[in-house]
Motif scaffolding. Structure first.
Motif, short mmCIF file in Angstrom:
data_model
loop_
_atom_site.label_atom_id
_atom_site.label_comp_id
_atom_site.label_asym_id
_atom_site.label_seq_id
_atom_site.Cartn_x
_atom_site.Cartn_y
_atom_site.Cartn_z
N ALA A 111 -9.23 -8.19 -12.95
CA ALA A 111 -9.53 -7.80 -11.57
C ALA A 111 -8.28 -7.84 -10.71
O ALA A 111 -8.02 -6.92 -9.91
N THR A 112 -7.46 -8.87 -10.86
CA THR A 112 -6.22 -8.97 -10.08
C THR A 112 -5.28 -7.83 -10.41
O THR A 112 -4.59 -7.30 -9.53
N LEU A 113 -5.26 -7.40 -11.67
CA LEU A 113 -4.37 -6.32 -12.10
C LEU A 113 -4.68 -5.00 -11.38
O LEU A 113 -3.80 -4.13 -11.25
N LEU A 114 -5.90 -4.86 -10.89
CA LEU A 114 -6.27 -3.63 -10.17
C LEU A 114 -5.47 -3.44 -8.89
O LEU A 114 -5.40 -2.33 -8.35
N LEU A 115 -4.85 -4.50 -8.40
CA LEU A 115 -4.02 -4.38 -7.20
C LEU A 115 -2.83 -3.45 -7.43
O LEU A 115 -2.36 -2.79 -6.48
N VAL A 116 -2.34 -3.37 -8.66
CA VAL A 116 -1.15 -2.55 -8.93
C VAL A 116 -1.41 -1.07 -8.64
O VAL A 116 -0.69 -0.46 -7.83
N PRO A 117 -2.42 -0.43 -9.25
CA PRO A 117 -2.65 0.98 -8.93
C PRO A 117 -3.11 1.21 -7.50
O PRO A 117 -2.79 2.24 -6.90
N ALA A 118 -3.88 0.26 -6.95
CA ALA A 118 -4.38 0.44 -5.59
C ALA A 118 -3.24 0.43 -4.58
O ALA A 118 -3.15 1.29 -3.69
N ILE A 119 -2.35 -0.54 -4.68
CA ILE A 119 -1.22 -0.63 -3.75
C ILE A 119 -0.27 0.55 -3.93
O ILE A 119 0.21 1.14 -2.95
N ALA A 120 -0.01 0.92 -5.19
CA ALA A 120 0.90 2.04 -5.45
C ALA A 120 0.36 3.34 -4.85
O ALA A 120 1.10 4.09 -4.18
N ALA A 121 -0.94 3.61 -5.06
CA ALA A 121 -1.52 4.84 -4.52
C ALA A 121 -1.59 4.80 -2.99
O ALA A 121 -1.41 5.83 -2.33
N ALA A 122 -1.81 3.62 -2.43
CA ALA A 122 -1.92 3.50 -0.98
C ALA A 122 -0.62 3.86 -0.26
O ALA A 122 -0.66 4.39 0.86
N PHE A 123 0.52 3.62 -0.89
CA PHE A 123 1.79 3.78 -0.19
C PHE A 123 2.67 4.93 -0.69
O PHE A 123 3.62 5.32 -0.01
N LEU A 124 2.37 5.49 -1.87
CA LEU A 124 3.31 6.46 -2.46
C LEU A 124 2.84 7.90 -2.45
O LEU A 124 3.63 8.80 -2.73
N ILE A 125 1.55 8.15 -2.16
CA ILE A 125 1.07 9.53 -2.18
C ILE A 125 1.30 10.16 -0.81
O ILE A 125 0.71 9.76 0.19
N ARG A 126 2.15 11.16 -0.79
CA ARG A 126 2.46 11.91 0.45
C ARG A 126 3.07 13.24 0.06
O ARG A 126 3.60 13.39 -1.05
N PRO A 127 3.01 14.25 0.96
CA PRO A 127 3.64 15.54 0.67
C PRO A 127 5.12 15.36 0.32
O PRO A 127 5.83 14.56 0.92
N GLY A 128 5.55 16.11 -0.71
CA GLY A 128 6.93 16.00 -1.16
C GLY A 128 7.11 15.13 -2.37
O GLY A 128 8.15 15.19 -3.03
N VAL A 129 6.10 14.30 -2.70
CA VAL A 129 6.20 13.47 -3.90
C VAL A 129 6.19 14.38 -5.12
O VAL A 129 5.46 15.37 -5.16
N ASP A 130 7.03 14.07 -6.12
CA ASP A 130 7.09 14.96 -7.28
C ASP A 130 5.89 14.72 -8.19
O ASP A 130 5.29 13.63 -8.20
N TYR A 131 5.59 15.71 -8.98
CA TYR A 131 4.38 15.67 -9.82
C TYR A 131 4.44 14.56 -10.85
O TYR A 131 3.42 13.93 -11.14
N SER A 132 5.61 14.30 -11.41
CA SER A 132 5.71 13.23 -12.41
C SER A 132 5.34 11.87 -11.82
O SER A 132 4.73 11.04 -12.50
N THR A 133 5.68 11.64 -10.56
CA THR A 133 5.29 10.39 -9.91
C THR A 133 3.77 10.31 -9.78
O THR A 133 3.18 9.24 -10.01
N LEU A 134 3.13 11.41 -9.45
CA LEU A 134 1.68 11.43 -9.35
C LEU A 134 1.03 11.14 -10.71
O LEU A 134 0.02 10.43 -10.78
N VAL A 135 1.62 11.67 -11.78
CA VAL A 135 1.09 11.42 -13.12
C VAL A 135 1.18 9.92 -13.44
O VAL A 135 0.26 9.33 -13.99
N ILE A 136 2.30 9.30 -13.08
CA ILE A 136 2.47 7.86 -13.33
C ILE A 136 1.45 7.06 -12.52
O ILE A 136 0.84 6.11 -13.03
N LEU A 137 1.27 7.43 -11.26
CA LEU A 137 0.28 6.74 -10.43
C LEU A 137 -1.12 6.88 -11.00
O LEU A 137 -1.92 5.93 -10.99
N ALA A 138 -1.43 8.07 -11.50
CA ALA A 138 -2.74 8.29 -12.11
C ALA A 138 -2.90 7.44 -13.37
O ALA A 138 -3.97 6.87 -13.62
#
Length: 440
Positions: A111-138
């Motif tokens: 359950a604690t490990l779920l903070l990693v994808p949640a925090i990453a998606a909360a702060f890194l998804i924005r216009p201009g982000v490259d597709y490879s970064t989105l794949v890693i976040l996914a």
């Protein structure tokens, strides 16, 4: 600790470890075992529910990726396939983890490990982000998919055979509701804040993850007998029923999670005029996963009463019919019929999810009628393996849609493939589990 306050007679509790657990003993069960099992079930559902929501984040986040992100429909289907793939792969080690670390301990960590994808998606998804970064976040969101396997393996050990269908159905159904819940959260964010704020969807889950981990730490227990069941996975890999049940679970859960991830995108591509904006699609995407999740305990209860194989057999026939309705609706461009067909499919996947999981302990109880420990040991292992392989079905669903749209600009080829696969599952269920002398 809470485990001490309501422990049944003859159990030995060290911290959160319970050394003596005998759910098949009616006296033991009524003397306090039932209360402990129910408490662990409640917090298992809570953690698994949040895990499913995190795993399903990208079924919602792709709706926020407008033209400014420069991603075509095929690219979006890949973004929903990636967390499905990683989540499925993690289910095998997550199943091992319960025996290695204890159900409570692993639930807190996962359950604690779920903070990693949640925090990453909360702060890194924005216009201009490259597709490879989105794949890693996914891919990071895949950790939420592993929670199901460890949760089901853990809860399976708490309940007597007569209640396993109900308990596993409730546990899984509560977790599956996370798919619908995150889509409702996405709808709320789209309606209130607009499509320019995808990070809010992930951010909402950060405090919920903390609460789930804290509740698991305070109120769950570990069972020593599960920790002592060694080499279960190794033996299960050699068991033919493992692969047969995994095939059937691809058809049920693989369909559920695959359709849940893809439904919003399919609506936008096939009925673009009616769903020209993400918020319009979001108004419907939660409905199927919601009904499929709520109905899953019913599938388990029906299997308890009528037999898991019989319910699964009839259900796969109905799923083939449902996929045929969706194919017909797509060819006729009938949106009402299309939605009705897809909702029917979601409901049927929920029933099938419950009935197939009920089949697993029944199979090994029949195979080892005088050895409860061996039957439970193999059941726990097969539940983990089938959960992992079944989740790969969600990857196949998204890839089928992606390839069909790339090749023909329509999804008809994908629907035909689904119908054919459900027909195979009908034949396998009958041949292995419903013929005379093989019934489960």
């Amino acid at each position: 600790m809470t485990a001490v306050l309501d422990r049944p007679a003859a159990s030995s509790v060290r911290g959160h470890w319970i050394d003596d657990w005998r759910p098949e003993d009616p006296i033991f069960w009524e003397a306090g075992g039932k209360r402990i099992a129910r408490r662990n079930l409640i917090f298992s559902i809570t953690s698994e529910h949040i895990g499913f929501s995190v795993w399903s984040l990208w079924s919602v986040l792709v709706l926020f990726l407008g033209p400014e992100y420069g991603i075509d429909p095929a690219g979006k289907f890949l973004l929903t396939a990636v967390p499905t793939l990683f989540g499925a792969a993690l289910r095998i080690p997550y199943s091992f983890a319960v025996a290695r670390f204890g159900g409570r301990n692993w639930t807190v960590f996962s359950a604690t490990l779920l903070l990693v994808p949640a925090i990453a998606a909360a702060f890194l998804i924005r216009p201009g982000v490259d597709y490879s970064t989105l794949v890693i976040l996914a891919a990071l969101a895949g950790v939420g998919g592993g929670n199901f396997a460890s949760s089901m393996t853990n809860i399976n050990a708490y309940y007597p055979d007569r209640l396993k269908g109900w308990a596993l159905g409730i546990n899984a159904g509560g977790g599956n509701l996370g798919v619908a819940a995150v889509q409702l959260v996405g709808l709320f964010v789209l309606a209130v804040f607009g499509a320019g704020h995808p990070g809010i969807v992930a951010g909402i889950y950060i405090p919920l993850i903390v609460l789930a981990a804290l509740g698991s730490a305070l109120y769950m227990d570990n069972l020593s007998q599960v920790r002592n069941e060694k080499r279960g996975m190794r033996d299960a890999f050699r068991e033919p029923h493992t692969w047969i049940m995994s095939l059937l679970y691809i058809g049920t859960f693989g369909s559920f999670i695959g359709f849940g991830f893809a439904f919003g995108q399919v609506l936008q591509v096939q009925f673009h005029t009616e769903f020209s904006t993400p918020v319009k699609a979001a108004y419907l995407t939660f409905l199927g996963p919601l009904l499929g999740s709520l109905i899953r305990p019913v599938g388990g209860a029906l299997a308890d009463r009528l037999g898991g194989a019989r319910v699964t057999f009839v259900n796969f026939i109905a799923m083939a019919v449902g996929a045929g309705i969706v194919l017909l609706a797509a060819q006729q461009k009938s949106l009402p019929l299309y939605i009705a067909g897809f909702v029917l499919l979601f409901v049927l996947t929920g029933i099938g999810n419950g009935s197939t999981y009920k089949m697993i302990p029944a199979i090994f109880r029949k195979k080892h009628p005088t050895d409860d420990h061996e039957a439970r040991r193999l059941s726990n292992a097969v539940i983990g393996i089938a959960g992992a392989i079944g989740a790969f079905g969600g990857v196949l669903v998204n890839l089928a849609f992606r390839q069909s749209f790339l090749s023909t600009k329509e999804a008809d080829a994908a629907y035909i493939a689904f119908i054919a696969f459900y027909a195979v599952c009908v034949l396998v269920t009958w041949a292995v589990y419903l013929r005379p002398k093989t019934r489960v």
